[in-house]
Enzyme design. Structure first.
Site, short mmCIF file in Angstrom:
data_model
loop_
_atom_site.label_atom_id
_atom_site.label_comp_id
_atom_site.label_asym_id
_atom_site.label_seq_id
_atom_site.Cartn_x
_atom_site.Cartn_y
_atom_site.Cartn_z
N ASP A 102 0.81 -1.21 0.00
CA ASP A 102 0.00 0.00 0.00
C ASP A 102 0.85 1.27 0.00
OD1 ASP A 102 -2.12 -1.73 0.24
OD2 ASP A 102 -2.95 -0.79 2.04
N HIS A 247 3.69 -2.37 3.07
CA HIS A 247 3.73 -1.04 2.46
C HIS A 247 5.02 -0.86 1.67
CE1 HIS A 247 0.89 -0.65 5.81
NE2 HIS A 247 0.33 0.35 5.13
#
Length: 280
Positions: A102, A247
Site C-alpha cells: 500500500d 507497504h
C-alpha cells in the site's frame, strides 16, 4: 504519506467495518496459468483462520504467469450485489496467498520490491495513492508491465468515512483515472485507507467498477518493528487464502524490502503459491 494503521482508533474502525454485514458471494478467478477457475465465498472476519506456524509441507514451488487478459472497460460497474464487507481472505484459492503493498509507489522502495518479485516470478497487488501515482507514473507503468495488479487506495489517503459522497467519489475517481492513464486499464480493486469502510465507499467503488479488498495478515511494517519481526508475522499468518498487508511507501520501508527477500522464497519453498485475484 499516512499509513493504514497510523490513524488513532483504527481498531475501532476495523470493528465497525467488520460489522457492516455479510456480502453475497463474488466470483473471483485466480490468475492461474493452469487455467483452473476458483470461486471465492463471501469474506470472513480478518484473521479468522488464526495464526499458523505451519510452512511444514514442502511442495514444488508455483510460478505465476503475468496477467495479460481480462482488461476492464473504463469504470465498468462492479457486478451486483454491492459489497457490504471487503474481501479479507480468499480461502478457496487453495494453498495460495496474496501479497499486497500500500501507499506507493515510492522510487526508494518500490523498485526493490519489484525486483524481488521478478526474481521469484510471482505477482502481487499494489494499492497506490493517486497523488503519488500521478507523480511517479513510470513506476505505476512498471508495476503493471510486470503483471502485477494496480489497485486504488484513494488520492490523498483520507479517512473516507468522514468524507461526503462527492469527496469519496473525487478521491476514488481521480485515482482510477490516473491508473487508467498510466496503465491503459482502470482498476478493479480498491482498498480504503486505514481499513475504514462505509456504505458510500462500497457503493461508489462499485459504481467505478471496483471491488473492496482488505487483508487477514497485518505485518505492521509501518511501525518499523525490524525485518525479522515482519518475517515472523508473515510466517505465523501463512495460510490458504491469506492476504498479507505491507507497504512500499509512506515512510522508511527498507525493513519491508528486506523482509520480503526473506519470507517470499520461504513461502514458495513450503509450497505456497503467490497469486492475485481477478474479477470475472
Amino acid at each position: 504519506m499516512k499509513n493504514d494503521q497510523r490513524m488513532p482508533g483504527r481498531r475501532a474502525l476495523l470493528r465497525l467495518a467488520a460489522g457492516l454485514g455479510t456480502a453475497g458471494a463474488l466470483r473471483v478467478i485466480a490468475a492461474d496459468p493452469a487455467g483452473t477457475p476458483v470461486r471465492s465465498p463471501a469474506p470472513e472476519r480478518a484473521g479468522a483462520a488464526g495464526p499458523s506456524s505451519a510452512l511444514r509441507e514442502a511442495h514444488s514451488s508455483y510460478r505465476l504467469a503475468p496477467m495479460t487478459a481480462g482488461a476492464s472497460p473504463h469504470f465498468r460497474p462492479a457486478a451486483p450485489p454491492v459489497r457490504t464487507r471487503p474481501f479479507e481472505r480468499l480461502p478457496e484459492l487453495g494453498r495460495a496467498m496474496v501479497l499486497t503493498f500500500d501507499d506507493g509507489p515510492d522510487p526508494r522502495y518500490t523498485p526493490s520490491i519489484l525486483a524481488t518479485l521478478r526474481e521469484h516470478d510471482v505477482r502481487a497487488m499494489f494499492f497506490v495513492c493517486g497523488e503519488t501515482a500521478d507523480e511517479y507514473r513510470d513506476l505505476v507503468r512498471e508495476i503493471a508491465a510486470d503483471g502485477h495488479t494496480v489497485g486504488n487506495h484513494s488520492w490523498t489517503h483520507p479517512l473516507v468515512t468522514r468524507l461526503s459522497l462527492a469527496g469519496v467519489r473525487d478521491e476514488l475517481g481521480r485515482t482510477s483515472e490516473v491508473i487508467e492513464k498510466a496503465t491503459g486499464t482502470s482498476p478493479v480493486w480498491y482498498r480504503a485507507p486505514y481499513g475504514a469502510w462505509d456504505r458510500n465507499s462500497f457503493e461508489i467503488g462499485a459504481d467505478l467498477g471496483m471491488e473492496p479488498m482488505a487483508w487477514s495478515v497485518d505485518t505492521l511494517d509501518w511501525t518499523e518493528p525490524g525485518a525479522g519481526t515482519i518475517v515472523r508475522r508473515v510466517r505465523d499468518g501463512a495460510a490458504p487464502g491469506a492476504v498479507v498487508l505491507s507497504h512500499d511507501a509512506g515512510g522508511d520501508r527498507s525493513q519491508s524490502v528486506s523482509a520480503l527477500r526473506r519470507y517470499l522464497p520461504e513461502l514458495l519453498d513450503h509450497g505456497y503459491r503467490i497469486m492475485v485475484p481477478r474479477r470475472r
